[in-house]
Scaffold this motif. Structure first.
Motif, short mmCIF file in Angstrom:
data_model
loop_
_atom_site.label_atom_id
_atom_site.label_comp_id
_atom_site.label_asym_id
_atom_site.label_seq_id
_atom_site.Cartn_x
_atom_site.Cartn_y
_atom_site.Cartn_z
N ARG A 1 0.84 -1.21 0.00
CA ARG A 1 0.00 0.00 0.00
C ARG A 1 0.86 1.25 0.00
O ARG A 1 0.49 2.26 -0.61
N CYS B 1 1.81 1.80 -3.49
CA CYS B 1 0.62 2.27 -4.22
C CYS B 1 0.40 3.76 -3.98
O CYS B 1 0.07 4.51 -4.90
N CYS C 1 -2.70 0.31 -8.78
CA CYS C 1 -2.60 -0.55 -7.61
C CYS C 1 -3.64 -1.65 -7.67
O CYS C 1 -4.82 -1.40 -7.94
#
Length: 238
Positions: free
Chosen positions: A161, A164, A236
Motif C-alpha cells: 500500500r 501504491c 494498484c
C-alpha cells in the motif's frame, strides 16, 4: 747418486681434493634465517591488507552516518517521523498507522509519504547516496492478534500500500513526482513484511510502517543507473 727429492705437502693435496661440505648446524641456521625473512614479508603484507580494510570500513561508516544525518534532518521537517540511526530505520509512527485488520492509508497519510519520499530520493541521487545506499525496504507490521499466516499476508499488503500511495496521482495542491522519481522508486524500493514477529508493546504501535535502509559493503560495487523502464507503472491491485 740420487737426484734431490721434491717434498709435496700431503696435507695441502688432501685439502684441495676434499669436497666442501656445509655443516648441519650451518644449514639449519641458513634455513631458519630464510624462514624468518619469508614470515616477516608475509606478516607485513597481511598487516597492510588489514590496515587498508580498516580504513575503507571507517570511510564507509562515516559516509553512511552522514547520509543518516541528512535523512534525519529531512524527517524533522515532517512532524512525527523518527529516524533510528542505530538500526538505519525510518519510522512513521502515528503518521502512518493502520486500523485493525486494514491495509489502507487515509489521504493525509498518503500525502505525507508523497511529500517525504522525494527528499530521500534527492539524497539517494548524490554521490554518497549512489555509492552506499543499496535499497530501501518497505516493511509493514501487524499486532499479535490473528493467525501467523493471516498477519503475514496483511503485513505484505500494508507494505504494498505504501508503494501504491507513492505511485498514485497527486491530489489537489500536491506537486507531482516526475517520471525519473517514479523510476527511482521502482529501482530502489523493495516490499517486505514482518508480520507480528516484531510487535511492540501496544496494538496501535505495532500496526506501523518502517523504511529500512540497506547499504553496500566495501567490496560491493556502487549502484549504477539501470536501463529506463519503458512500460506503464500500472494501477494498484489492492
Amino acid at each position: 747418486m740420487f737426484g734431490q727429492r721434491t717434498w709435496t705437502p700431503v696435507r695441502a693435496r688432501e685439502e684441495g681434493e676434499k669436497p666442501f661440505w656445509i655443516s648441519f648446524a650451518d644449514l639449519m641456521s641458513a634455513l631458519m634465517v630464510l624462514f624468518l625473512l619469508v614470515m616477516s614479508v608475509a606478516l607485513l603484507a597481511v598487516t597492510r591488507t588489514i590496515s587498508e580494510r580498516e580504513r575503507l570500513e571507517t570511510e564507509r561508516q562515516t559516509a553512511i552516518e552522514r547520509l543518516l544525518v541528512r535523512i534525519e534532518q529531512a524527517a524533522r521537517r515532517e512532524k512525527g517521523i523518527h529516524v533510528d540511526r542505530n538500526r538505519a530505520v525510518i519510522d512513521f509512527g502515528d503518521r502512518a498507522r493502520f486500523d485493525t485488520s486494514s491495509f489502507t492509508l487515509n489521504p493525509d497519510q498518503e500525502r505525507l509519504l508523497r511529500a517525504f519520499v522525494p527528499q530521500i530520493l534527492s539524497i539517494a541521487r548524490d554521490e554518497g547516496g549512489r555509492r552506499w545506499l543499496k535499497r530501501i525496504v518497505v516493511e509493514g507490521f501487524t499486532d499479535r492478534r490473528g493467525s501467523y499466516l493471516y498477519n503475514l499476508n496483511l503485513s505484505l499488503q500494508r507494505s504494498q500500500r505504501v508503494l501504491c500511495a507513492l505511485m498514485a496521482p497527486p491530489t489537489s495542491g500536491e506537486m507531482a513526482m516526475g517520471r525519473n522519481e517514479l523510476e527511482e522508486i521502482r529501482r530502489l524500493f523493495l516490499v517486505g513484511g514482518y508480520s507480528s514477529n516484531s510487535a511492540k508493546a501496544s496494538f496501535d504501535a505495532s500496526r506501523r510502517i518502517e523504511l529500512r535502509l540497506e547499504f553496500f559493503g566495501v567490496d560491493e560495487p556502487s549502484r549504477s543507473p539501470a536501463p529506463a523502464f519503458e512500460g506503464d507503472f500500472g494501477a494498484c491491485a489492492l
